[in-house]
Design an enzyme around this catalytic site. Structure first.
Site, PDB file in Angstrom:
ATOM      1  N   ARG A 118      18.354  12.973  20.343  1.00  0.00           N
ATOM      2  CA  ARG A 118      17.928  11.995  20.176  1.00  0.00           C
ATOM      3  C   ARG A 118      18.386  11.743  18.771  1.00  0.00           C
ATOM      4  O   ARG A 118      17.807  11.097  18.146  1.00  0.00           O
ATOM      5  CB  ARG A 118      16.729  12.251  20.782  1.00  0.00           C
ATOM      6  CG  ARG A 118      16.580  12.359  21.858  1.00  0.00           C
ATOM      7  CD  ARG A 118      14.678  11.795  21.740  1.00  0.00           C
ATOM      8  NE  ARG A 118      14.108  12.033  23.008  1.00  0.00           N
ATOM      9  CZ  ARG A 118      13.443  13.397  23.668  1.00  0.00           C
ATOM     10  NH1 ARG A 118      13.239  14.606  22.437  1.00  0.00           N
ATOM     11  NH2 ARG A 118      13.116  13.228  24.730  1.00  0.00           N
ATOM     12  N   LYS A 140      26.290  -0.166  14.066  1.00  0.00           N
ATOM     13  CA  LYS A 140      26.519  -0.689  15.928  1.00  0.00           C
ATOM     14  C   LYS A 140      27.998   0.404  16.550  1.00  0.00           C
ATOM     15  O   LYS A 140      28.894   0.335  15.798  1.00  0.00           O
ATOM     16  CB  LYS A 140      27.300  -2.167  15.863  1.00  0.00           C
ATOM     17  CG  LYS A 140      27.014  -3.836  15.530  1.00  0.00           C
ATOM     18  CD  LYS A 140      26.923  -4.231  16.289  1.00  0.00           C
ATOM     19  CE  LYS A 140      26.201  -5.668  16.021  1.00  0.00           C
ATOM     20  NZ  LYS A 140      27.332  -7.224  16.531  1.00  0.00           N
ATOM     21  N   GLU A 182      39.586  -9.544   9.002  1.00  0.00           N
ATOM     22  CA  GLU A 182      38.507  -9.459   9.034  1.00  0.00           C
ATOM     23  C   GLU A 182      38.210  -9.480   7.735  1.00  0.00           C
ATOM     24  O   GLU A 182      37.036  -9.905   7.292  1.00  0.00           O
ATOM     25  CB  GLU A 182      37.917  -7.637   9.705  1.00  0.00           C
ATOM     26  CG  GLU A 182      38.217  -7.750  10.895  1.00  0.00           C
ATOM     27  CD  GLU A 182      37.272  -8.482  11.954  1.00  0.00           C
ATOM     28  OE1 GLU A 182      36.821  -8.933  12.141  1.00  0.00           O
ATOM     29  OE2 GLU A 182      37.814  -8.422  13.011  1.00  0.00           O
ATOM     30  N   LYS A 225      29.659  -7.185   3.834  1.00  0.00           N
ATOM     31  CA  LYS A 225      28.791  -6.635   5.860  1.00  0.00           C
ATOM     32  C   LYS A 225      27.865  -6.162   4.996  1.00  0.00           C
ATOM     33  O   LYS A 225      26.788  -6.666   5.898  1.00  0.00           O
ATOM     34  CB  LYS A 225      29.697  -5.902   6.041  1.00  0.00           C
ATOM     35  CG  LYS A 225      29.236  -5.478   8.018  1.00  0.00           C
ATOM     36  CD  LYS A 225      29.964  -5.213   8.770  1.00  0.00           C
ATOM     37  CE  LYS A 225      29.558  -5.296  10.263  1.00  0.00           C
ATOM     38  NZ  LYS A 225      30.887  -4.428  10.961  1.00  0.00           N
ATOM     39  N   GLU A 235      21.473  -7.759  14.232  1.00  0.00           N
ATOM     40  CA  GLU A 235      21.425  -9.098  14.641  1.00  0.00           C
ATOM     41  C   GLU A 235      20.951 -10.565  15.153  1.00  0.00           C
ATOM     42  O   GLU A 235      21.143 -10.773  15.932  1.00  0.00           O
ATOM     43  CB  GLU A 235      22.776  -9.406  15.917  1.00  0.00           C
ATOM     44  CG  GLU A 235      23.429 -10.920  15.685  1.00  0.00           C
ATOM     45  CD  GLU A 235      24.828 -10.711  16.057  1.00  0.00           C
ATOM     46  OE1 GLU A 235      25.875  -9.554  16.071  1.00  0.00           O
ATOM     47  OE2 GLU A 235      25.474 -10.837  16.704  1.00  0.00           O
ATOM     48  N   ARG A 239      22.759 -11.937  11.421  1.00  0.00           N
ATOM     49  CA  ARG A 239      24.198 -11.289  11.016  1.00  0.00           C
ATOM     50  C   ARG A 239      25.375 -11.824  11.741  1.00  0.00           C
ATOM     51  O   ARG A 239      26.760 -11.418  12.080  1.00  0.00           O
ATOM     52  CB  ARG A 239      24.080  -9.826  11.574  1.00  0.00           C
ATOM     53  CG  ARG A 239      24.757  -9.134  11.551  1.00  0.00           C
ATOM     54  CD  ARG A 239      24.675  -7.324  12.224  1.00  0.00           C
ATOM     55  NE  ARG A 239      25.588  -6.575  12.459  1.00  0.00           N
ATOM     56  CZ  ARG A 239      25.600  -4.869  12.445  1.00  0.00           C
ATOM     57  NH1 ARG A 239      24.381  -4.894  12.097  1.00  0.00           N
ATOM     58  NH2 ARG A 239      26.617  -4.197  12.516  1.00  0.00           N
ATOM     59  N   ASN A 243      30.698 -13.482  12.761  1.00  0.00           N
ATOM     60  CA  ASN A 243      31.923 -13.430  14.442  1.00  0.00           C
ATOM     61  C   ASN A 243      32.342 -14.804  14.316  1.00  0.00           C
ATOM     62  O   ASN A 243      32.599 -15.677  14.909  1.00  0.00           O
ATOM     63  CB  ASN A 243      30.178 -13.497  15.481  1.00  0.00           C
ATOM     64  CG  ASN A 243      29.956 -12.331  16.114  1.00  0.00           C
ATOM     65  OD1 ASN A 243      30.187 -11.764  16.135  1.00  0.00           O
ATOM     66  ND2 ASN A 243      28.987 -12.289  16.226  1.00  0.00           N
ATOM     67  N   HIS A 246      35.542 -15.650  15.938  1.00  0.00           N
ATOM     68  CA  HIS A 246      35.368 -14.318  17.142  1.00  0.00           C
ATOM     69  C   HIS A 246      34.599 -15.128  18.843  1.00  0.00           C
ATOM     70  O   HIS A 246      35.538 -14.089  19.773  1.00  0.00           O
ATOM     71  CB  HIS A 246      34.059 -13.235  16.891  1.00  0.00           C
ATOM     72  CG  HIS A 246      34.529 -12.425  15.962  1.00  0.00           C
ATOM     73  ND1 HIS A 246      35.438 -12.491  15.032  1.00  0.00           N
ATOM     74  CD2 HIS A 246      34.924 -10.891  16.411  1.00  0.00           C
ATOM     75  CE1 HIS A 246      35.700 -11.475  13.937  1.00  0.00           C
ATOM     76  NE2 HIS A 246      35.787 -10.935  14.458  1.00  0.00           N
ATOM     77  N   HIS A 250      37.783 -13.446  21.257  1.00  0.00           N
ATOM     78  CA  HIS A 250      37.274 -12.882  22.566  1.00  0.00           C
ATOM     79  C   HIS A 250      37.767 -13.453  23.777  1.00  0.00           C
ATOM     80  O   HIS A 250      38.777 -12.933  24.480  1.00  0.00           O
ATOM     81  CB  HIS A 250      35.360 -13.014  22.312  1.00  0.00           C
ATOM     82  CG  HIS A 250      35.555 -12.424  21.790  1.00  0.00           C
ATOM     83  ND1 HIS A 250      34.027 -11.913  20.570  1.00  0.00           N
ATOM     84  CD2 HIS A 250      35.935 -10.779  20.912  1.00  0.00           C
ATOM     85  CE1 HIS A 250      33.894 -11.221  20.485  1.00  0.00           C
ATOM     86  NE2 HIS A 250      34.585 -10.777  19.900  1.00  0.00           N
ATOM     87  N   HIS A 264      42.932  -7.157  18.498  1.00  0.00           N
ATOM     88  CA  HIS A 264      41.348  -8.260  17.932  1.00  0.00           C
ATOM     89  C   HIS A 264      41.897  -8.746  16.533  1.00  0.00           C
ATOM     90  O   HIS A 264      41.769  -9.686  16.570  1.00  0.00           O
ATOM     91  CB  HIS A 264      40.164  -6.334  17.781  1.00  0.00           C
ATOM     92  CG  HIS A 264      38.935  -7.659  17.103  1.00  0.00           C
ATOM     93  ND1 HIS A 264      38.356  -8.217  18.435  1.00  0.00           N
ATOM     94  CD2 HIS A 264      38.449  -7.141  16.127  1.00  0.00           C
ATOM     95  CE1 HIS A 264      37.008  -8.891  17.892  1.00  0.00           C
ATOM     96  NE2 HIS A 264      37.514  -8.358  16.175  1.00  0.00           N
TER      97      HIS A 264
END
Ligand code: NAD
Ligand code: ZN
Length: 364
Positions: A118, A140, A182, A225, A235, A239, A243, A246, A250, A264
């Protein structure tokens, strides 16, 4: 250099600089009372920097978990292998799990730490530029499955992020450039003076791996960030600005397939160019701003939309990938667009006909 991620009791420091590894033991002691650390890394990073890390951890009891490299490790099998190794070594929640690698190792290790009994203390020592400016900060963590990328995961903050820019000396230039996309992104989102500095020469020095330039650009990026994450950890709002570029990226990645044809960060570089081109075309943003973005990327031989003709030949499939983006809701396409350099905003309900016409026009 230090950046703080302000999340109250779950806040943490990002420690940045050349030779930062020498400070790892001191910083780690504060989060590891047991003195035991499990290091998760990949074969490449282990071969190149395993000894340097072992040296930095000589006062600790360390358990090495070395995984093959590659996105495939962000899978149930990769997760199971890491957890199994932690159990076999008799680890518990007073021990620290440390990710030593790029974003793949960071995402996998963070998720494993979040579910191990946990939740065990987690530390990031990122070794790619992308991981140093992006994936190691913000909490994340995820693995992929048959339904898509990063669909099984958790928000789980590290206790410490330690960024040693010396580790980048062995990183292929292609990966440095992918990480640089980035960095540019943070300037374009809300730091116009940072974009100007990058454009005035800082960017070129980053790609040349100048130590001061790396420290400065990584510090600004991590601060940017950290700022957004502190305001919106999960998010629900701002946040989403991270993106920028992005949704286009993607779609390009999906068309290219995840076989390494397109990294990426390469897709992000072109995606930033496309976000500005589309913003200018729909008169949200001056054409001059879009030109500046493209010129900056071109001058540093970063990919732009003009380099993506190979993946833009079927506008319908690009469009259908963009419709499947996670940010969308209620059947509407949401894009991050810009009013100017450093003035990004969330645009829900993008006019689909306008987007389709754009993709049609840029198809080779
Ligand atoms: P990666 O982890 O696959 O690393 C790229 C390659 O570089 C690998 O082959 C690796 O072995 C090698 N490498 C790593 N460090 C090196 C070094 N110092 N010298 C030489 N080679 C080195 O890829 P990445 O670009 O770092 O990360 C991509 C992953 O990050 C994706 O899975 C993506 O989903 C994830 N990501 C996560 C977040 C987040 O917020 N969690 C954000 C962005 C990306
Ligand atoms: Zn990205």
């Amino acid at each position: 250099h230090e950046v703080r991620v302000d999340l109250g009791s779950r806040g943490y420091d990002i420690c940045i600089g050349g030779g930062a590894l020498a400070h790892l033991a001191d910083r780690l002691r504060a989060v590891t009372p047991s003195g035991r650390v499990a290091v998760v890394t990949d074969e490449t990073v282990h071969a190149l920097h395993g000894e340097a890390l072992a040296g930095a951890l000589s006062d600790f009891q360390t358990h090495m978990i070395v995984r093959p490299e590659g996105e495939d490790q962000k899978s149930m099998e990769g997760l199971d292998a890491v957890l199994d190794s932690l159990f076999r070594a008799g680890f518990d929640r007073s021990d620290t799990v440390l990710a030593f690698g790029g974003g793949v190792i960071g995402d996998l290790t963070g998720f494993a730490a979040s579910v191990f009994k946990r939740g065990a203390p987690f530390v990031q020592v990122p070794t790619t530029l992308l991981a140093q400016v992006d994936s190691s900060v913000g909490g994340k963590t995820a693995i992929n499955n048959a339904y898509g990328k990063n669909l099984v995961g958790a928000f789980y903050q590290p206790r410490l992020v330690l960024i040693d820019t010396d580790l980048l000396s062995t990183l292929p230039l292609r990966q440095i450039k992918a990480g640089y996309a980035e960095i540019v992104k943070y300037g374009l989102i809300d730091r116009p003076e940072f974009f100007s500095a990058l454009d005035d020469g800082l960017g070129k020095r980053v790609l040349d791996r100048d130590a001061d330039a790396l420290r400065e650009a990584i510090s600004v990026s991590c601060a940017a960030k950290a700022d957004v994450v502190a305001q919106d950890e999960r998010e629900g709002g701002v946040r989403a600005l991270l993106n920028l570029g992005h949704t286009f990226a993607h779609a390009l990645e999906r068309v290219a397939g995840y076989g390494g044809a397109l990294l990426h960060g390469e897709a992000v570089s072109a995606g930033l160019d496309m976000a500005f081109e589309f913003s200018a075309r729909t008169t949200l943003c001056p054409q001059l701003a879009a030109d500046r973005v493209r010129n900056h990327l071109t001058r540093l031989s970063m990919p732009t939309r003009l380099d993506m003709s190979h993946f833009l030949g079927d506008p319908d499939s690009v469009m259908s990938h963009m419709r499947q983006d996670k940010k969308n809701s209620g059947g509407q396409i949401t894009l991050i667009l810009c009013h100017d350099i450093g003035r990004s905003f969330v645009h829900p309900g993008v006019d689909e006909a306008e987007l389709a016409a754009y993709l049609e026009d840029i198809a080779p």
